[in-house]
Write a protein that holds these residues in place. Structure first.
Motif, PDB file in Angstrom:
ATOM      1  N   ARG A   7      -7.304   4.834  -3.864  1.00  0.00           N
ATOM      2  CA  ARG A   7      -6.483   3.850  -3.147  1.00  0.00           C
ATOM      3  C   ARG A   7      -6.422   4.175  -1.668  1.00  0.00           C
ATOM      4  O   ARG A   7      -6.729   5.291  -1.244  1.00  0.00           O
ATOM      5  CB  ARG A   7      -5.082   3.750  -3.754  1.00  0.00           C
ATOM      6  N   ALA A   9      -3.419   3.595   1.322  1.00  0.00           N
ATOM      7  CA  ALA A   9      -1.980   3.265   1.316  1.00  0.00           C
ATOM      8  C   ALA A   9      -1.396   3.302   2.732  1.00  0.00           C
ATOM      9  O   ALA A   9      -0.594   4.176   3.051  1.00  0.00           O
ATOM     10  CB  ALA A   9      -1.254   4.245   0.392  1.00  0.00           C
ATOM     11  N   PRO A  10      -1.795   2.370   3.590  1.00  0.00           N
ATOM     12  CA  PRO A  10      -1.307   2.414   4.969  1.00  0.00           C
ATOM     13  C   PRO A  10       0.173   2.042   5.088  1.00  0.00           C
ATOM     14  O   PRO A  10       0.691   1.271   4.288  1.00  0.00           O
ATOM     15  CB  PRO A  10      -2.171   1.372   5.691  1.00  0.00           C
ATOM     16  N   SER A  11       0.826   2.631   6.089  1.00  0.00           N
ATOM     17  CA  SER A  11       2.189   2.234   6.441  1.00  0.00           C
ATOM     18  C   SER A  11       2.064   1.194   7.560  1.00  0.00           C
ATOM     19  O   SER A  11       1.449   1.485   8.579  1.00  0.00           O
ATOM     20  CB  SER A  11       2.986   3.430   6.963  1.00  0.00           C
ATOM     21  N   GLU A  43       2.663   0.550   2.310  1.00  0.00           N
ATOM     22  CA  GLU A  43       3.821   1.449   2.188  1.00  0.00           C
ATOM     23  C   GLU A  43       4.842   1.106   3.273  1.00  0.00           C
ATOM     24  O   GLU A  43       4.897   1.716   4.338  1.00  0.00           O
ATOM     25  CB  GLU A  43       3.342   2.903   2.268  1.00  0.00           C
ATOM     26  N   TYR A 179       9.428   8.554   0.842  1.00  0.00           N
ATOM     27  CA  TYR A 179       7.972   8.424   0.649  1.00  0.00           C
ATOM     28  C   TYR A 179       7.496   9.257  -0.538  1.00  0.00           C
ATOM     29  O   TYR A 179       6.707   8.790  -1.362  1.00  0.00           O
ATOM     30  CB  TYR A 179       7.269   8.845   1.949  1.00  0.00           C
ATOM     31  N   VAL A 183       5.482   7.385  -3.536  1.00  0.00           N
ATOM     32  CA  VAL A 183       4.036   7.570  -3.647  1.00  0.00           C
ATOM     33  C   VAL A 183       3.668   8.112  -5.036  1.00  0.00           C
ATOM     34  O   VAL A 183       2.672   7.694  -5.639  1.00  0.00           O
ATOM     35  CB  VAL A 183       3.542   8.472  -2.483  1.00  0.00           C
ATOM     36  N   ARG A 197      -7.010  11.121   1.468  1.00  0.00           N
ATOM     37  CA  ARG A 197      -6.155  10.721   2.589  1.00  0.00           C
ATOM     38  C   ARG A 197      -6.242  11.786   3.678  1.00  0.00           C
ATOM     39  O   ARG A 197      -6.954  12.788   3.527  1.00  0.00           O
ATOM     40  CB  ARG A 197      -4.707  10.546   2.108  1.00  0.00           C
ATOM     41  N   LEU A 201      -1.213  14.892   5.453  1.00  0.00           N
ATOM     42  CA  LEU A 201      -0.369  14.773   4.263  1.00  0.00           C
ATOM     43  C   LEU A 201      -0.548  15.939   3.299  1.00  0.00           C
ATOM     44  O   LEU A 201       0.053  15.973   2.223  1.00  0.00           O
ATOM     45  CB  LEU A 201      -0.652  13.439   3.560  1.00  0.00           C
TER      46      LEU A 201
HETATM   47  N1  GLU Z   1       1.484   5.678   3.927  1.00  0.00           N
HETATM   48  C1  GLU Z   1       0.984   6.959   4.312  1.00  0.00           C
HETATM   49  C2  GLU Z   1       0.464   6.906   5.727  1.00  0.00           C
HETATM   50  O1  GLU Z   1       0.102   5.852   6.206  1.00  0.00           O
HETATM   51  C3  GLU Z   1      -0.142   7.429   3.432  1.00  0.00           C
HETATM   52  C4  GLU Z   1       0.330   7.859   2.120  1.00  0.00           C
HETATM   53  C5  GLU Z   1      -0.717   8.467   1.215  1.00  0.00           C
HETATM   54  O2  GLU Z   1      -1.920   8.212   1.383  1.00  0.00           O
HETATM   55  O3  GLU Z   1      -0.304   9.167   0.303  1.00  0.00           O
HETATM   56  O4  GLU Z   1       0.413   7.930   6.379  1.00  0.00           O
END
Ligand code: GLU
Length: 299
Positions: A7, A9-11, A43, A179, A183, A197, A201
């Motif tokens: 996946r 998962a952009p904020s 996200e 978060y 997540v 990612r 993170l």
């Molecule tokens: N939403 C997070 C971000 O944009 C990424 C979260 C993830 O990939 O676990 O930094």
């Protein structure tokens, strides 16, 4: 891997910049090269920073670069009941506890600095709220032992949550789910078994694995890609005013992201149609070529 599911998962706090494009390209290629699915999740739980226009713009940019995601786009702000259910389980099992501390009270204990730049929670409310104190937030109890995992890029990683962050927030004082909880719940509900990612993170991963263990959810594989920094050494982000990527640049922009991930792209592919870029890139992709170290944005 069988039934690979990854996946992105952009904020949606701003338009897609080169740093998030790198994460999109890496996660997409790893999914497709493994014959897997690639899901898109927005996200947007941070109500003070998330913007609908940014979510739309990110999605349009991904489409313009001919990324193809599987299934419906998942929007976190529409899934609060799932986070509530997970928190309820943790409360019932005594894994989560209410906390009355304000930021100032925590700072007054002069606790250690946490890996995420905050403060290690000193555990003031761990044994119960003091008389007359009202709960503000909910925290997750963490163990005082190493949590270890094998990152596909960074190699073996371990973190002692008690020392690195302390009991961490699940539900904030302003009623927003953290978060870390969202997540974990979403990756499990969406059947994600491969997370790719940015390395920023990496320090969240032990918290997520701990939550998976306490919620009896499977742990995906993890690959943390190098992140792009600007000339000042800061990660490209909305806060550092990173420029939006321009999809009009087509294959050449995708090629720059892929080059950053250790895959130099032949000139004819850089200047060719998107379809040919993706075909070449999926065949060329190898996680083993992704460099461990961070790189500087070439612009
Ligand atoms: N939403 C997070 C971000 O944009 C990424 C979260 C993830 O990939 O676990 O930094």
């Amino acid at each position: 891997m069988n039934n690979y599911r990854g996946r992105f998962a952009p904020s949606p706090t701003g338009p897609l910049h080169f740093g998030s494009l790198v994460a999109a390209v890496g996660s997409y290629l790893d999914a497709r090269a493994n014959g897997g699915e690639w899901l898109l999740r927005i996200e947007d739980l941070d109500r003070s920073r998330a913007r609908q226009e940014a979510a739309d713009a990110i999605q349009r940019t991904l489409e313009a670069f001919a990324f193809e995601w599987d299934g419906e786009v998942v929007i976190q702000s529409r899934r609060l009941d799932h986070y509530h259910a997970a928190l309820t389980c943790l409360q019932r099992d005594g894994e989560a506890y209410p906390c009355a501390c304000s930021r100032r009270e925590i700072a007054a204990c002069a606790p250690a600095l946490a890996v995420d730049g905050g403060l290690v929670y000193p555990g003031s409310c761990r044994a119960g709220l003091a008389a007359g104190r009202a709960p503000r937030a909910w925290r997750m109890r963490v163990p005082d032992r190493e949590i270890a995992f094998d990152d596909r890029v960074q190699g073996p990683v371990q973190q002692n949550l008690a020392r690195a962050v302390g009991d961490f927030i699940l539900l904030r004082a302003d009623g927003q789910y953290a978060y870390q909880l969202a997540v974990v719940v979403d990756d499990a509900t969406q059947g994600v078994n491969a997370v790719v990612r940015g390395v920023d993170l990496l320090e969240s991963t032990a918290r997520q694995i701990w939550l998976q263990q306490r919620l009896a959810l499977p742990t995906p594989t993890y690959a943390h890609l190098p992140v792009v920094t600007n000339a000042a050494g800061e990660k490209l982000s909305k806060q550092t005013r990173a420029a939006a990527v321009d999809a009009a640049g087509g294959s050449a922009v995708l090629a720059a992201a892929l080059h950053f991930l250790g895959h130099p792209v032949p000139q004819e592919v850089c200047s060719g149609p998107l379809h040919d870029f993706w075909r070449w890139a999926i065949a060329a992709w190898s996680m083993a070529r992704v460099p461990v170290q961070r790189g500087v944005f070439p612009g």
